[in-house]
Design a protein around this motif. Structure first.
Motif, mmCIF file in Angstrom:
data_model
loop_
_atom_site.group_PDB
_atom_site.id
_atom_site.type_symbol
_atom_site.label_atom_id
_atom_site.label_comp_id
_atom_site.label_asym_id
_atom_site.label_seq_id
_atom_site.Cartn_x
_atom_site.Cartn_y
_atom_site.Cartn_z
ATOM 1 N N THR A 1 11.386 -1.952 -12.888
ATOM 2 C CA THR A 1 10.950 -1.583 -14.235
ATOM 3 C C THR A 1 10.603 -0.096 -14.239
ATOM 4 N N PRO A 2 10.647 0.555 -15.409
ATOM 5 C CA PRO A 2 10.309 1.973 -15.486
ATOM 6 C C PRO A 2 8.800 2.200 -15.562
ATOM 7 N N ALA A 3 8.065 1.554 -14.684
ATOM 8 C CA ALA A 3 6.611 1.514 -14.802
ATOM 9 C C ALA A 3 5.980 2.904 -14.716
ATOM 10 N N THR A 4 6.327 3.670 -13.694
ATOM 11 C CA THR A 4 5.640 4.938 -13.459
ATOM 12 C C THR A 4 5.919 5.956 -14.551
ATOM 13 N N ILE A 5 7.149 5.960 -15.060
ATOM 14 C CA ILE A 5 7.490 6.935 -16.100
ATOM 15 C C ILE A 5 7.099 6.454 -17.492
ATOM 16 N N SER A 6 6.738 5.183 -17.621
ATOM 17 C CA SER A 6 6.576 4.596 -18.956
ATOM 18 C C SER A 6 5.544 5.299 -19.837
ATOM 19 N N PRO A 7 4.365 5.718 -19.326
ATOM 20 C CA PRO A 7 3.422 6.379 -20.246
ATOM 21 C C PRO A 7 4.004 7.632 -20.883
ATOM 22 N N PHE A 8 4.793 8.378 -20.125
ATOM 23 C CA PHE A 8 5.346 9.635 -20.610
ATOM 24 C C PHE A 8 6.517 9.386 -21.562
ATOM 25 N N VAL A 9 7.354 8.398 -21.238
ATOM 26 C CA VAL A 9 8.491 8.102 -22.104
ATOM 27 C C VAL A 9 8.015 7.488 -23.418
ATOM 28 N N ILE A 10 7.056 6.569 -23.355
ATOM 29 C CA ILE A 10 6.533 5.958 -24.587
ATOM 30 C C ILE A 10 5.895 7.025 -25.477
ATOM 31 N N VAL B 1 0.834 -1.203 0.000
ATOM 32 C CA VAL B 1 0.000 0.000 0.000
ATOM 33 C C VAL B 1 0.871 1.256 0.000
ATOM 34 N N GLU B 2 1.926 1.257 0.807
ATOM 35 C CA GLU B 2 2.825 2.405 0.865
ATOM 36 C C GLU B 2 3.563 2.605 -0.452
ATOM 37 N N ASN B 3 3.965 1.514 -1.089
ATOM 38 C CA ASN B 3 4.677 1.633 -2.362
ATOM 39 C C ASN B 3 3.767 2.095 -3.483
ATOM 40 N N VAL B 4 2.518 1.642 -3.488
ATOM 41 C CA VAL B 4 1.566 2.126 -4.496
ATOM 42 C C VAL B 4 1.351 3.631 -4.326
ATOM 43 N N ALA B 5 1.201 4.069 -3.085
ATOM 44 C CA ALA B 5 0.999 5.497 -2.825
ATOM 45 C C ALA B 5 2.212 6.304 -3.262
ATOM 46 N N ASP B 6 3.417 5.769 -3.017
ATOM 47 C CA ASP B 6 4.629 6.467 -3.416
ATOM 48 C C ASP B 6 4.737 6.547 -4.940
ATOM 49 N N GLY B 7 4.451 5.447 -5.618
ATOM 50 C CA GLY B 7 4.452 5.462 -7.076
ATOM 51 C C GLY B 7 3.428 6.427 -7.636
ATOM 52 N N GLN B 8 2.283 6.509 -6.970
ATOM 53 C CA GLN B 8 1.244 7.438 -7.420
ATOM 54 C C GLN B 8 1.707 8.886 -7.282
ATOM 55 N N ARG B 9 2.439 9.183 -6.209
ATOM 56 C CA ARG B 9 2.951 10.549 -6.033
ATOM 57 C C ARG B 9 3.924 10.919 -7.154
ATOM 58 N N LEU B 10 4.795 9.976 -7.539
ATOM 59 C CA LEU B 10 5.705 10.238 -8.652
ATOM 60 C C LEU B 10 4.928 10.429 -9.952
ATOM 61 N N SER B 11 3.950 9.576 -10.192
ATOM 62 C CA SER B 11 3.145 9.698 -11.406
ATOM 63 C C SER B 11 2.388 11.024 -11.435
ATOM 64 N N ASP B 12 1.842 11.422 -10.290
ATOM 65 C CA ASP B 12 1.110 12.690 -10.221
ATOM 66 C C ASP B 12 2.028 13.873 -10.513
ATOM 67 N N MET B 13 3.274 13.786 -10.031
ATOM 68 C CA MET B 13 4.233 14.870 -10.301
ATOM 69 C C MET B 13 4.527 14.966 -11.791
ATOM 70 N N LEU B 14 4.802 13.823 -12.424
ATOM 71 C CA LEU B 14 5.078 13.830 -13.858
ATOM 72 C C LEU B 14 3.866 14.337 -14.642
ATOM 73 N N ALA B 15 2.678 13.915 -14.234
ATOM 74 C CA ALA B 15 1.463 14.349 -14.927
ATOM 75 C C ALA B 15 1.262 15.851 -14.800
ATOM 76 N N SER B 16 1.628 16.410 -13.646
ATOM 77 C CA SER B 16 1.488 17.854 -13.458
ATOM 78 C C SER B 16 2.393 18.619 -14.419
ATOM 79 N N ILE B 17 3.606 18.100 -14.656
ATOM 80 C CA ILE B 17 4.515 18.743 -15.613
ATOM 81 C C ILE B 17 3.963 18.590 -17.030
ATOM 82 N N ALA B 18 3.567 17.368 -17.395
ATOM 83 C CA ALA B 18 3.066 17.116 -18.748
ATOM 84 C C ALA B 18 1.807 17.915 -19.048
ATOM 85 N N ALA B 19 0.984 18.155 -18.020
ATOM 86 C CA ALA B 19 -0.286 18.862 -18.215
ATOM 87 C C ALA B 19 -0.154 20.369 -18.072
#
Length: 270
Positions: A147-156, A84-102
Motif C-alpha cells: 500500500t502507499p502508506a508512507t507517501i499517503s499523507p503527502f499525496v492526499i 522493526v527494521e521495516n518500520v525504521a526503513d519506512g520512517q526514513r522514507l517518511s522523514d525524507m518526504l517531510a524534509s522536502i515538504a517542510a
C-alpha cells in the motif's frame, strides 16, 4: 554564491541567485529510491532548510524519468527484514518526504517519464510542478501486494481524499491531463525545453518577491490548510500580518512602490 556537490545518487548546485537545484542521479534505474538516495535527499533538504539566503529549490531527475519509485531489488530485500527494521526503513522514507515538504522556500519539481509509487510522493511534496507531455503516473503499490502508506499523507494533501481513494485502490496508469485535473501537476508543457522555461518563469517571479515574505507566505499555507476558521486562527493571522508589516522588507517594499523604484531584493534594475 556558488556551490556544487555530487554523489553517486544526487547532484546539488546553488547558483548566483541562490536558487538550489537538486537532481536525482540514478538514470539507469529511472531514479528509483534506494537507501542511499533516500538518505541523500533527506540530508540535502535538511541542509537547504538551514542555509541563509536560498530563494527556491528546483527538483528534477537525470535521464528519462523523474523517479520510478522504490527500487524493486531494494523492496525485495526489505521483504526479509524484521518488522522493526521495516518500520525504521519506512520512517526514513517518511522523514525524507517531510524534509522536502517542510522546506521553507518554494520547491519546484519537473515531472517527466515514468513516475510510480514513491515518485508520486516526491511530486506531491513539491509546491509547484511542471509536467512534460508523455509523463505517466501510477500509485502502483497494490499491484505489488503493498500500500502507499508512507507517501499517503503527502499525496492526499496534494490531490484530496476522494481522488486518492480511486488511484490508491485501482493503481491505474494516468497521464498529464488527469494529473493536472486533480492538482498533482500545475502546468503541462510539450518538452523539456518548455519545462525549463516554465521553471525559469516561476523562479523569476519568486526572485521579484521579498525573500522573507515568500517564506512567511508558504508557512501560512502549511500552518492553516485544512484547519477550521476559528477565532484563534483568525487572531493568529492578524498577528502574522502585524509582524510582517513591522519588518524591514515591508518598509522597503512599500517605500519602493511609492517611489516608483524596484526594492533592493529584485535581481536587476531593468
Amino acid at each position: 554564491m556558488n556551490d556544487t556537490t555530487a554523489s553517486d545518487t544526487l547532484h546539488f548546485t546553488l547558483d548566483e541567485h541562490n536558487v538550489a537545484r537538486v537532481t536525482l542521479n540514478r538514470p539507469e534505474r529511472h531514479n528509483a529510491f534506494n537507501a542511499e538516495l533516500i538518505g541523500a535527499l533527506k540530508d540535502t533538504f535538511d541542509a537547504i532548510g538551514k542555509m541563509d539566503g536560498v530563494r527556491a529549490v528546483v527538483l528534477s531527475g537525470e535521464g528519462k524519468s523523474f523517479s520510478a519509485g522504490a527500487d524493486l531489488e531494494y523492496m525485495r530485500a526489505a521483504g526479509g527484514w524484521s518488522e522493526v527494521e521495516n518500520v525504521a526503513d519506512g520512517q526514513r522514507l517518511s522523514d525524507m518526504l517531510a524534509s522536502i515538504a517542510a522546506c521553507p522556500v518554494p520547491v519546484i519539481a519537473i515531472a517527466k517519464g515514468n513516475i510510480f509509487g514513491g515518485g508520486v510522493g516526491l511530486v506531491a511534496c513539491a509546491d509547484m510542478v511542471v509536467g512534460i507531455d508523455g509523463v505517466k503516473f501510477r500509485l502502483s503499490e497494490v499491484r505489488l501486494g503493498l500500500t502507499p502508506a508512507t507517501i499517503s499523507p503527502f499525496v492526499i494533501a496534494a490531490i484530496g481524499a476522494r481522488q486518492a481513494k480511486r488511484w490508491f485502490t485501482t493503481a491505474e496508469l494516468f497521464g498529464l491531463p488527469e494529473a493536472r485535473e486533480m492538482g498533482l501537476v500545475h502546468v503541462g508543457v510539450a518538452d523539456l525545453h518548455a519545462a525549463d522555461a516554465q521553471v525559469d518563469a516561476w523562479v523569476d517571479a519568486i526572485l521579484e518577491a521579498a525573500p522573507g515574505a515568500v517564506i512567511d507566505a508558504k508557512a501560512l499555507v502549511t500552518d492553516f490548510a485544512g484547519r477550521e476558521i476559528t477565532p484563534e486562527l483568525r487572531t493568529d493571522s492578524a498577528r502574522r500580518i502585524a509582524a510582517r508589516r513591522a519588518t524591514e522588507e515591508a518598509a522597503e517594499g512599500l517605500t519602493a512602490f511609492l517611489e516608483k523604484r524596484r526594492p533592493y531584493w529584485m535581481k536587476t534594475d531593468a
